[in-house]
Design a protein around this motif. Structure first.
Motif, PDB file in Angstrom:
ATOM      1  N   VAL A  13      11.011 -19.949  40.965  1.00 57.14           N
ATOM      2  CA  VAL A  13      10.942 -19.874  39.503  1.00 57.14           C
ATOM      3  C   VAL A  13      12.304 -20.142  38.871  1.00 57.14           C
ATOM      4  O   VAL A  13      12.431 -20.945  37.937  1.00 57.14           O
ATOM      5  N   ASP A  14      13.333 -19.476  39.336  1.00 54.33           N
ATOM      6  CA  ASP A  14      14.658 -19.650  38.723  1.00 54.33           C
ATOM      7  C   ASP A  14      15.142 -21.085  38.862  1.00 54.33           C
ATOM      8  O   ASP A  14      15.725 -21.655  37.921  1.00 54.33           O
ATOM      9  N   HIS A  15      14.909 -21.678  40.023  1.00 52.84           N
ATOM     10  CA  HIS A  15      15.312 -23.076  40.217  1.00 52.84           C
ATOM     11  C   HIS A  15      14.558 -23.995  39.268  1.00 52.84           C
ATOM     12  O   HIS A  15      15.152 -24.909  38.677  1.00 52.84           O
ATOM     13  N   LEU A  16      13.254 -23.754  39.104  1.00 55.44           N
ATOM     14  CA  LEU A  16      12.456 -24.613  38.226  1.00 55.44           C
ATOM     15  C   LEU A  16      12.938 -24.539  36.786  1.00 55.44           C
ATOM     16  O   LEU A  16      13.059 -25.569  36.115  1.00 55.44           O
ATOM     17  N   VAL A  17      13.201 -23.331  36.295  1.00 52.32           N
ATOM     18  CA  VAL A  17      13.658 -23.192  34.909  1.00 52.32           C
ATOM     19  C   VAL A  17      15.007 -23.874  34.738  1.00 52.32           C
ATOM     20  O   VAL A  17      15.249 -24.587  33.748  1.00 52.32           O
ATOM     21  N   TRP A  18      15.908 -23.667  35.695  1.00 58.15           N
ATOM     22  CA  TRP A  18      17.212 -24.354  35.642  1.00 58.15           C
ATOM     23  C   TRP A  18      17.028 -25.867  35.650  1.00 58.15           C
ATOM     24  O   TRP A  18      17.611 -26.576  34.830  1.00 58.15           O
ATOM     25  N   TRP A  19      16.196 -26.374  36.577  1.00 55.97           N
ATOM     26  CA  TRP A  19      15.998 -27.823  36.707  1.00 55.97           C
ATOM     27  C   TRP A  19      15.369 -28.407  35.442  1.00 55.97           C
ATOM     28  O   TRP A  19      15.811 -29.458  34.956  1.00 55.97           O
ATOM     29  N   LEU A  20      14.373 -27.740  34.900  1.00 52.54           N
ATOM     30  CA  LEU A  20      13.757 -28.226  33.668  1.00 52.54           C
ATOM     31  C   LEU A  20      14.775 -28.305  32.541  1.00 52.54           C
ATOM     32  O   LEU A  20      14.749 -29.238  31.726  1.00 52.54           O
ATOM     33  N   SER A  21      15.683 -27.340  32.485  1.00 50.89           N
ATOM     34  CA  SER A  21      16.676 -27.342  31.411  1.00 50.89           C
ATOM     35  C   SER A  21      17.657 -28.501  31.535  1.00 50.89           C
ATOM     36  O   SER A  21      18.369 -28.804  30.573  1.00 50.89           O
ATOM     37  N   GLN A  22      17.696 -29.151  32.702  1.00 49.61           N
ATOM     38  CA  GLN A  22      18.564 -30.317  32.863  1.00 49.61           C
ATOM     39  C   GLN A  22      17.926 -31.582  32.302  1.00 49.61           C
ATOM     40  O   GLN A  22      18.636 -32.517  31.897  1.00 49.61           O
ATOM     41  N   VAL A  23      16.590 -31.630  32.292  1.00 49.17           N
ATOM     42  CA  VAL A  23      15.902 -32.870  31.919  1.00 49.17           C
ATOM     43  C   VAL A  23      15.231 -32.796  30.548  1.00 49.17           C
ATOM     44  O   VAL A  23      14.787 -33.813  30.016  1.00 49.17           O
ATOM     45  N   LEU A  24      15.147 -31.592  29.974  1.00 53.56           N
ATOM     46  CA  LEU A  24      14.577 -31.420  28.642  1.00 53.56           C
ATOM     47  C   LEU A  24      15.090 -30.108  28.072  1.00 53.56           C
ATOM     48  O   LEU A  24      15.740 -29.330  28.764  1.00 53.56           O
ATOM     49  N   VAL A  25      14.811 -29.872  26.816  1.00 54.10           N
ATOM     50  CA  VAL A  25      15.203 -28.615  26.174  1.00 54.10           C
ATOM     51  C   VAL A  25      13.999 -27.676  26.180  1.00 54.10           C
ATOM     52  O   VAL A  25      12.952 -27.995  25.604  1.00 54.10           O
ATOM     53  N   LEU A  26      14.147 -26.565  26.846  1.00 58.39           N
ATOM     54  CA  LEU A  26      13.115 -25.539  26.833  1.00 58.39           C
ATOM     55  C   LEU A  26      13.229 -24.743  25.539  1.00 58.39           C
ATOM     56  O   LEU A  26      14.319 -24.325  25.149  1.00 58.39           O
ATOM     57  N   GLU A  27      12.080 -24.528  24.905  1.00 60.51           N
ATOM     58  CA  GLU A  27      12.060 -23.801  23.632  1.00 60.51           C
ATOM     59  C   GLU A  27      11.295 -22.489  23.783  1.00 60.51           C
ATOM     60  O   GLU A  27      10.409 -22.366  24.635  1.00 60.51           O
ATOM     61  N   PRO A  28      11.610 -21.492  22.946  1.00 67.96           N
ATOM     62  CA  PRO A  28      10.872 -20.230  22.985  1.00 67.96           C
ATOM     63  C   PRO A  28       9.371 -20.467  22.827  1.00 67.96           C
ATOM     64  O   PRO A  28       8.932 -21.236  21.972  1.00 67.96           O
ATOM     65  N   GLY A  29       8.605 -19.813  23.681  1.00 71.70           N
ATOM     66  CA  GLY A  29       7.159 -19.950  23.642  1.00 71.70           C
ATOM     67  C   GLY A  29       6.608 -21.029  24.536  1.00 71.70           C
ATOM     68  O   GLY A  29       5.392 -21.097  24.746  1.00 71.70           O
ATOM     69  N   ASP A  30       7.459 -21.913  25.081  1.00 69.99           N
ATOM     70  CA  ASP A  30       6.980 -22.899  26.051  1.00 69.99           C
ATOM     71  C   ASP A  30       6.422 -22.169  27.279  1.00 69.99           C
ATOM     72  O   ASP A  30       6.874 -21.070  27.634  1.00 69.99           O
ATOM     73  N   VAL A  31       5.452 -22.786  27.943  1.00 72.15           N
ATOM     74  CA  VAL A  31       4.905 -22.215  29.170  1.00 72.15           C
ATOM     75  C   VAL A  31       5.071 -23.213  30.304  1.00 72.15           C
ATOM     76  O   VAL A  31       4.991 -24.423  30.101  1.00 72.15           O
ATOM     77  N   VAL A  32       5.318 -22.678  31.492  1.00 70.76           N
ATOM     78  CA  VAL A  32       5.571 -23.496  32.673  1.00 70.76           C
ATOM     79  C   VAL A  32       4.624 -23.079  33.786  1.00 70.76           C
ATOM     80  O   VAL A  32       4.729 -21.958  34.323  1.00 70.76           O
ATOM     81  N   PHE A  33       3.674 -23.953  34.130  1.00 69.27           N
ATOM     82  CA  PHE A  33       2.817 -23.758  35.295  1.00 69.27           C
ATOM     83  C   PHE A  33       3.640 -24.168  36.524  1.00 69.27           C
ATOM     84  O   PHE A  33       4.147 -25.290  36.587  1.00 69.27           O
TER      85      PHE A  33
END
Length: 281
Positions: free
Chosen positions: A222-242
């Motif tokens: 989970v932590d790696h995925l959130v970090w990796w996603l933040s490199q390729v797009l901007v995560l916003e409050p309320g976004d959900v990640v399957f």
């Protein structure tokens, strides 16, 4: 503590479950949506609860369980993120996360019906751990920072029509995963710290076991995925990640695809349980 939205579609009431008590959050917020997370809603809820300012929600047990976060800006999904599932799909484990999107219009409550699209031949279930983002994140320095932008965790079913996902030119993953009702989510968002690296995740169809695994089998945690996603797009409050599904889906060839009248159940330890009836569209 768990956040819920209870009531009929379009008229859900924000609520908080603490132990066996469900409390009304309408004195704190109009809804649990991206703005709620962006403006410190979770902290306001905790403060109101600690101060004893929340009333019990009358009749909560009889209300429909809705999507726990309203109108997320993005529904981000990771493919083939469990080693055994990648193997049953006939693929080598990915060297980096595989990203695709689901339309937010596919999201429904945890116990709402899954409606098969016309001509459905290969609709499949996918039990998944889902992360709810609580703060804006862009280019986090390391996976260790991910915990600071995660609001909570929930349960998802990434329902997939494989003939559209894999049988179209170009590999149209999102096309096969965005039909209306193809994203049961919830029942709640668990706010308390959870060891997401070691959660039992299971599914059943018509009472028969299908998936029986653990998030320990994740290729990217989970932590790696959130970090990796933040490199390729901007995560916003309320976004959900399957975050991906373990082995035991119909795509494996071991089980039949979903048909009218089937019942799918999904559970993740500590996060709750879903139950959907499958109906023909």
């Amino acid at each position: 503590m768990e956040l819920l939205r209870l009531g009929p579609p379009g008229a859900e009431v924000p609520a908080l479950r603490v132990a066996d008590t469900i409390l009304d959050l309408r004195s704190v917020t109009d809804d649990i949506d991206p703005d709620f997370f962006a403006t410190g809603g979770v902290d306001r809820v905790r403060e109101a609860h600690d101060a004893g300012r929340l009333d019990v929600l009358d009749g909560a047990d009889g209300l429909r369980v809705g999507v726990p976060v309203a109108r997320p800006g993005a529904v981000l999904c990771i493919g083939q993120n469990y080693a055994a599932h990648a193997a049953e799909s006939g693929s080598e484990p990915p060297r980096e996360p595989i990203l695709f999107l689901k339309a937010r219009s596919c999201l429904v409550g945890a116990n709402d019906d899954v409606v098969l699209p016309p001509g459905s031949a290969q609709s499949d279930w996918e039990a998944e751990l889902v992360v709810v983002i609580g703060a804006r994140a862009s280019r986090l320095d390391s996976p260790a920072e991910a915990a600071g932008v995660i609001a909570g965790l929930t349960v998802g079913n990434d329902v997939s029509e494989r003939s559209w996902q894999l049988g179209k030119d170009g590999g149209q993953w999102s096309q096969g995963k965005s039909f209306a009702t193809f994203g049961p989510l919830g029942p709640s968002i668990v706010l308390d710290p959870v060891d997401h690296g070691s959660l039992a995740i299971r599914s059943w169809v018509n009472g028969e076991p299908r998936q029986d695994s653990s998030t320990q089998d994740m290729i990217f945690g989970v932590d790696h995925l959130v970090w990796w996603l933040s490199q390729v797009l901007v995560l916003e409050p309320g976004d959900v990640v399957f975050t991906g599904t373990p082995e035991g889906v119909a795509l494996s060839g071991r089980y039949p695809y979903l048909r009218d009248g089937d019942v799918v159940e999904i559970s993740i330890d500590g996060l709750g349980r879903q139950r959907q009836s499958v109906v023909a569209g």
